[in-house]
Each structure stands twice: as structure tokens, then as C-alpha cells.
Design a protein around this motif. Structure first.
Motif, PDB file in Angstrom:
ATOM      1  N   GLU A 192     -55.156-108.791 -65.873  1.00 37.24           N
ATOM      2  CA  GLU A 192     -57.220-108.735 -65.818  1.00 37.24           C
ATOM      3  C   GLU A 192     -57.715-107.765 -64.833  1.00 37.24           C
ATOM      4  O   GLU A 192     -58.123-107.253 -64.388  1.00 37.24           O
ATOM      5  N   SER A 193     -56.902-108.745 -63.346  1.00 38.87           N
ATOM      6  CA  SER A 193     -57.512-108.243 -62.442  1.00 38.87           C
ATOM      7  C   SER A 193     -57.285-106.900 -62.093  1.00 38.87           C
ATOM      8  O   SER A 193     -57.249-105.623 -61.809  1.00 38.87           O
ATOM      9  N   ILE A 194     -55.859-106.111 -62.470  1.00 38.07           N
ATOM     10  CA  ILE A 194     -54.981-104.864 -62.389  1.00 38.07           C
ATOM     11  C   ILE A 194     -56.197-103.600 -63.332  1.00 38.07           C
ATOM     12  O   ILE A 194     -56.513-102.764 -62.332  1.00 38.07           O
ATOM     13  N   LEU A 195     -56.828-104.309 -64.316  1.00 34.00           N
ATOM     14  CA  LEU A 195     -57.304-103.228 -65.026  1.00 34.00           C
ATOM     15  C   LEU A 195     -58.734-103.302 -64.524  1.00 34.00           C
ATOM     16  O   LEU A 195     -58.797-102.087 -64.569  1.00 34.00           O
ATOM     17  N   GLU A 196     -59.365-104.137 -64.002  1.00 30.11           N
ATOM     18  CA  GLU A 196     -60.774-103.735 -63.598  1.00 30.11           C
ATOM     19  C   GLU A 196     -60.585-103.012 -62.256  1.00 30.11           C
ATOM     20  O   GLU A 196     -61.492-102.249 -62.371  1.00 30.11           O
ATOM     21  N   ALA A 197     -59.288-103.597 -61.321  1.00 33.38           N
ATOM     22  CA  ALA A 197     -59.817-102.621 -60.243  1.00 33.38           C
ATOM     23  C   ALA A 197     -59.141-100.979 -60.824  1.00 33.38           C
ATOM     24  O   ALA A 197     -59.812-100.107 -60.519  1.00 33.38           O
ATOM     25  N   MET A 198     -58.584-100.838 -61.354  1.00 32.07           N
ATOM     26  CA  MET A 198     -58.000 -99.073 -61.567  1.00 32.07           C
ATOM     27  C   MET A 198     -59.469 -98.465 -62.934  1.00 32.07           C
ATOM     28  O   MET A 198     -59.788 -97.612 -62.696  1.00 32.07           O
ATOM     29  N   ALA A 199     -60.260 -99.425 -63.731  1.00 36.19           N
ATOM     30  CA  ALA A 199     -61.235 -99.250 -64.495  1.00 36.19           C
ATOM     31  C   ALA A 199     -62.315 -98.580 -63.001  1.00 36.19           C
ATOM     32  O   ALA A 199     -62.936 -97.216 -62.903  1.00 36.19           O
ATOM     33  N   SER A 200     -62.080 -99.303 -62.190  1.00 42.29           N
ATOM     34  CA  SER A 200     -63.220 -99.499 -60.772  1.00 42.29           C
ATOM     35  C   SER A 200     -63.334 -97.744 -60.614  1.00 42.29           C
ATOM     36  O   SER A 200     -63.167 -96.709 -59.816  1.00 42.29           O
ATOM     37  N   LEU A 201     -61.649 -97.532 -60.511  1.00 43.40           N
ATOM     38  CA  LEU A 201     -60.753 -96.260 -59.373  1.00 43.40           C
ATOM     39  C   LEU A 201     -61.167 -94.621 -60.795  1.00 43.40           C
ATOM     40  O   LEU A 201     -61.980 -94.093 -60.449  1.00 43.40           O
ATOM     41  N   PHE A 202     -61.374 -95.186 -61.790  1.00 42.58           N
ATOM     42  CA  PHE A 202     -61.623 -94.316 -62.994  1.00 42.58           C
ATOM     43  C   PHE A 202     -62.471 -93.817 -62.168  1.00 42.58           C
ATOM     44  O   PHE A 202     -62.827 -92.743 -62.515  1.00 42.58           O
TER      45      PHE A 202
ATOM     46  N   PRO B 151     -67.528-102.165 -66.064  1.00 46.09           N
ATOM     47  CA  PRO B 151     -67.196-101.149 -65.371  1.00 46.09           C
ATOM     48  C   PRO B 151     -65.612-100.811 -66.649  1.00 46.09           C
ATOM     49  O   PRO B 151     -65.641 -99.682 -66.815  1.00 46.09           O
ATOM     50  N   MET B 152     -64.512-101.598 -67.679  1.00 45.85           N
ATOM     51  CA  MET B 152     -63.974-101.716 -68.335  1.00 45.85           C
ATOM     52  C   MET B 152     -64.525-100.336 -68.832  1.00 45.85           C
ATOM     53  O   MET B 152     -63.539 -99.383 -69.203  1.00 45.85           O
ATOM     54  N   LEU B 153     -65.544-100.391 -70.453  1.00 44.06           N
ATOM     55  CA  LEU B 153     -66.018 -99.857 -70.724  1.00 44.06           C
ATOM     56  C   LEU B 153     -66.710 -98.970 -70.471  1.00 44.06           C
ATOM     57  O   LEU B 153     -66.199 -97.680 -70.667  1.00 44.06           O
ATOM     58  N   ARG B 154     -67.486 -99.012 -69.116  1.00 47.78           N
ATOM     59  CA  ARG B 154     -67.823 -97.161 -69.040  1.00 47.78           C
ATOM     60  C   ARG B 154     -66.585 -96.776 -68.373  1.00 47.78           C
ATOM     61  O   ARG B 154     -66.551 -95.061 -67.939  1.00 47.78           O
ATOM     62  N   ALA B 155     -65.060 -96.966 -67.890  1.00 48.49           N
ATOM     63  CA  ALA B 155     -63.999 -96.227 -67.535  1.00 48.49           C
ATOM     64  C   ALA B 155     -63.497 -95.915 -69.010  1.00 48.49           C
ATOM     65  O   ALA B 155     -63.068 -95.159 -69.130  1.00 48.49           O
ATOM     66  N   ALA B 156     -63.275 -96.922 -69.503  1.00 51.72           N
ATOM     67  CA  ALA B 156     -63.248 -96.215 -71.527  1.00 51.72           C
ATOM     68  C   ALA B 156     -63.525 -94.926 -71.612  1.00 51.72           C
ATOM     69  O   ALA B 156     -63.205 -94.108 -72.066  1.00 51.72           O
ATOM     70  N   VAL B 157     -64.767 -94.737 -71.509  1.00 58.41           N
ATOM     71  CA  VAL B 157     -65.998 -93.978 -71.788  1.00 58.41           C
ATOM     72  C   VAL B 157     -65.502 -92.755 -71.132  1.00 58.41           C
ATOM     73  O   VAL B 157     -65.555 -91.529 -71.437  1.00 58.41           O
ATOM     74  N   GLN B 158     -65.536 -92.751 -69.446  1.00 55.98           N
ATOM     75  CA  GLN B 158     -65.033 -92.134 -68.896  1.00 55.98           C
ATOM     76  C   GLN B 158     -64.034 -91.107 -69.233  1.00 55.98           C
ATOM     77  O   GLN B 158     -63.920 -89.716 -68.986  1.00 55.98           O
ATOM     78  N   LEU B 159     -62.425 -92.289 -69.826  1.00 57.39           N
ATOM     79  CA  LEU B 159     -61.608 -91.197 -69.858  1.00 57.39           C
ATOM     80  C   LEU B 159     -61.695 -90.830 -71.231  1.00 57.39           C
ATOM     81  O   LEU B 159     -60.880 -89.273 -71.812  1.00 57.39           O
ATOM     82  N   SER B 160     -62.546 -91.265 -72.030  1.00 53.83           N
ATOM     83  CA  SER B 160     -62.515 -90.757 -73.378  1.00 53.83           C
ATOM     84  C   SER B 160     -63.358 -88.989 -72.953  1.00 53.83           C
ATOM     85  O   SER B 160     -62.018 -88.111 -74.314  1.00 53.83           O
ATOM     86  N   VAL B 161     -63.737 -88.818 -71.810  1.00 52.03           N
ATOM     87  CA  VAL B 161     -64.380 -87.560 -72.027  1.00 52.03           C
ATOM     88  C   VAL B 161     -63.659 -86.676 -70.541  1.00 52.03           C
ATOM     89  O   VAL B 161     -64.874 -85.220 -70.805  1.00 52.03           O
ATOM     90  N   ASP B 162     -62.973 -87.344 -70.097  1.00 50.41           N
ATOM     91  CA  ASP B 162     -61.826 -86.413 -69.054  1.00 50.41           C
ATOM     92  C   ASP B 162     -60.810 -85.404 -70.017  1.00 50.41           C
ATOM     93  O   ASP B 162     -60.102 -86.451 -71.143  1.00 50.41           O
ATOM     94  N   PRO B 163     -61.167 -84.011 -69.814  1.00 46.61           N
ATOM     95  CA  PRO B 163     -59.403 -83.661 -70.698  1.00 46.61           C
ATOM     96  C   PRO B 163     -58.459 -84.246 -70.022  1.00 46.61           C
ATOM     97  O   PRO B 163     -57.490 -83.582 -70.883  1.00 46.61           O
TER      98      PRO B 163
END
Length: 220
Positions: free
Chosen positions: A13-23, A96-108
Motif C-alpha cells: 500500500e505504501s508503495i502504491l501511495e508513493a507512486m501515486a504521488s509521483l504520478f 492521492p490514489m484517486l487523483r493519480a488514477a484520473v491523471q493516468l486515465s487522461v495521460d496519452p
């Protein structure tokens, strides 16, 4: 054994949260394993034990995007459909996890690699709208699949525009206005008057969770 499994779950979980912040901060392409190592303090071996690639981490973030958290049974299924969008609008700036998911969804680049979760959001919304249609909550001309698809597209557009505007409008308020525009065109008159589209509804639905978030305190 149980303690070891719990520790592994927390680490994952901590890895995903940290990577989400980076995304969120630099985007999918610029997010690196080296930066993740620095941020988490874990070794590359430990990271790769849980996620073999950056793409796998992105998929892990996306997997958390679709949720019915906070949705409670309502008299009208159409209210549950509205709650779905209001809850996401409330949670997105705070998680952040949700925000990152949305950002990934709109990143070409990211979207080309592993797609988005928008189809899942559409399906979830359509299921609720189909039930609403069967109960007579929708107008005769309203097609659940069309409403679900267009609503997700509109929701995404509102979120992106709201985030980009210099005055940074409140997302919950903007999404509430979106539903106030949509519903008179799809909801039966008797049901329309009973629907709650308040921008504060999501906070009320989440109850203690929302109170703890507002106070910056963990739930006990």
C-alpha cells in the motif's frame, strides 16, 4: 505468518501511495523507480518483489479507482447514481490514489499502455440507471447506457477544467451543478423533486470518515 502478511500488505500500500504521488507530481513518463526508491526508503529488490514494473504499479493505482465506497441504499436508485459522482468529487482532491488514477486515465502515454477505468465507471453507473429505469424513475426517452457514458465524459471534463482554472473552483460544487443540469432532462418529475444534489451530500454520507478527514485526524 499473519503478521508477515499484514506487513506485506502495508508495504504494498505504501508503495502504491508513493507512486501515486509521483504520478500526480510529474506524470507517468517522468515517474521513475529511482525517485520511488528515494521516496519510500525501500530497495529496488523490495519494490520489485511487490511490483515487477512501473506499469504494474500504475495498474495497481488504477485498480483502486472504481469504488462504491460511501454509497448507501436509497429509496431511489437515481439518488445512488448521483451519489456515485458526488462522492468521487468529494474524495478526489483528498485521496492521492484517486487523483493519480484520473491523471493516468487522461495521460496519452499511460492510456496507450493500459487503458483507463472509465469503462468501469460507465458500467457501474449504467447498472444503477438500469434499475432506476425499471422502477420508473427515468423519463421514457432516457437511455441508461447513453446517460452513463455521457455523464462520465462530462464529469471528467468538469474535473479537468476545474483543476486548470486559475481560481480553482470547488469540484464538489461544480459536479453538483452538473447533476442539477442533467437530471431535469432524464428524471421523472415525481422523482426529480426528491433528489438531493447538494455539494455537501457526500460529506454527510461519509459521516465519521469525512469528519476525520476535515480534522486531519485518523479514524479510531
Amino acid at each position: 505468518m499473519a503478521e508477515r502478511q499484514e506487513r506485506a500488505i502495508r508495504t504494498r500500500e505504501s508503495i502504491l501511495e508513493a507512486m501515486a504521488s509521483l504520478f500526480i507530481e510529474v506524470g507517468y513518463e517522468a515517474a521513475t523507480i529511482a525517485a520511488l526508491v528515494e521516496r519510500t526508503g525501500l530497495t529496488r529488490g523490495a519494490l520489485y518483489f511487490h511490483f515487477p514494473t512501473k506499469e504494474a504499479m500504475a495498474r495497481g493505482v488504477l485498480a483502486r479507482a472504481v469504488t462504491r465506497e460511501g454509497i448507501l441504499p436509497q429509496t431511489h436508485k437515481l439518488q445512488e447514481w448521483v451519489d456515485l459522482g458526488l462522492l468521487l468529487a468529494y474524495r478526489l482532491p483528498r485521496e492521492p490514489m484517486l487523483r493519480a488514477a484520473v491523471q493516468l486515465s487522461v495521460d496519452p502515454r499511460a492510456r496507450g499502455l493500459f487503458g483507463t477505468r472509465w469503462p468501469d465507471w460507465i458500467d457501474l453507473g449504467e447498472d444503477l440507471l438500469v434499475e432506476a429505469k425499471e422502477r420508473g424513475e427515468l423519463l421514457p426517452h432516457a437511455v441508461p447506457a447513453e446517460i452513463a457514458r455521457l455523464a462520465v465524459g462530462a464529469w471528467t471534463g468538469v474535473q479537468l477544467v476545474t483543476e486548470a482554472l486559475p481560481d480553482r473552483l470547488d469540484l464538489s460544487e461544480e459536479i453538483a451543478r452538473l447533476y442539477q443540469l442533467i437530471l431535469p432532462n432524464v428524471a421523472s418529475i415525481g422523482v426529480l423533486a426528491k433528489l438531493d444534489t447538494s455539494p455537501y451530500r457526500a460529506e454527510r454520507l461519509l459521516g465519521p470518515a469525512a469528519d476525520a478527514d476535515a480534522a486531519g485526524k485518523p479514524l479510531t
